[in-house]
Design a protein around this motif. Structure first.
Motif, mmCIF file in Angstrom:
data_model
loop_
_atom_site.group_PDB
_atom_site.id
_atom_site.type_symbol
_atom_site.label_atom_id
_atom_site.label_comp_id
_atom_site.label_asym_id
_atom_site.label_seq_id
_atom_site.Cartn_x
_atom_site.Cartn_y
_atom_site.Cartn_z
ATOM 1 N N THR A 38 0.825 -1.202 0.000
ATOM 2 C CA THR A 38 0.000 0.000 0.000
ATOM 3 C C THR A 38 0.863 1.258 0.000
ATOM 4 N N GLU A 41 2.548 1.510 -3.593
ATOM 5 C CA GLU A 41 1.564 1.912 -4.600
ATOM 6 C C GLU A 41 1.060 3.329 -4.342
ATOM 7 N N SER A 66 -8.183 5.377 -5.860
ATOM 8 C CA SER A 66 -7.308 4.248 -6.193
ATOM 9 C C SER A 66 -6.849 3.519 -4.938
ATOM 10 N N LEU A 70 -7.532 -0.336 -3.812
ATOM 11 C CA LEU A 70 -6.443 -1.269 -3.492
ATOM 12 C C LEU A 70 -6.616 -1.883 -2.108
ATOM 13 N N GLN A 74 -7.311 -5.821 -1.175
ATOM 14 C CA GLN A 74 -6.480 -6.567 -0.238
ATOM 15 C C GLN A 74 -7.325 -7.182 0.861
#
Length: 136
Positions: A38, A41, A66, A70, A74
């Motif tokens: 995380t 990204e 975004s 993500l 997860q």
């Protein structure tokens, strides 16, 4: 003799506890891997969005959406384990190799991404430790 209007006896409904939906349980290494992914990204996407869009509101809004996606992926385990490595390397390669996606030197992009991932791991480990101490 049964009467024609006789209805069969109704049994009272049995009450059984409803199964509760449990949230997914994660091992410590999964927490730390997710935090690192995380962070990496997040840094790469923020660099890319701020380089492409000059309006900070649009950049931050797209980055937040975004990141939310993500984190949700997860949590639901749509992406896990080897997917972290594949997506991280792919995103890093795209941001580094496509010049409009980074407005700073390549080494700065790489170092800031690694620092963000390390910071997210440290932050997660610290708060996991605090949670363990407080739960005793």
């Amino acid at each position: 003799m049964k009467s024609p209007n006789h209805q069969p006896e109704k049994k009272p409904p049995s009450y059984s506890p409803k199964p509760t939906a449990k949230s997914p349980r994660f091992a410590l290494w999964e927490w730390l891997a997710s935090a690192g992914f995380t962070g990496l990204e997040g840094a790469l996407l923020l660099i890319a969005f701020t380089s492409v869009f000059n309006v900070p509101g649009i950049s931050i809004g797209l980055w937040g959406m975004s990141m939310g996606g993500l984190i949700y992926a997860q949590w639901k385990r749509f992406i896990e384990k080897i997917d972290f490595l594949i997506l991280g390397v792919l995103t890093l390669a795209v941001v580094v190799l496509v010049p409009p996606l980074h407005s700073m030197p390549v080494m700065t992009v790489i170092v800031s991404s690694i620092v963000a991932a390390s910071g997210a791991i440290a932050f997660t480990a610290l708060f996991r430790l605090i949670l363990k101490i407080l739960s005793r």
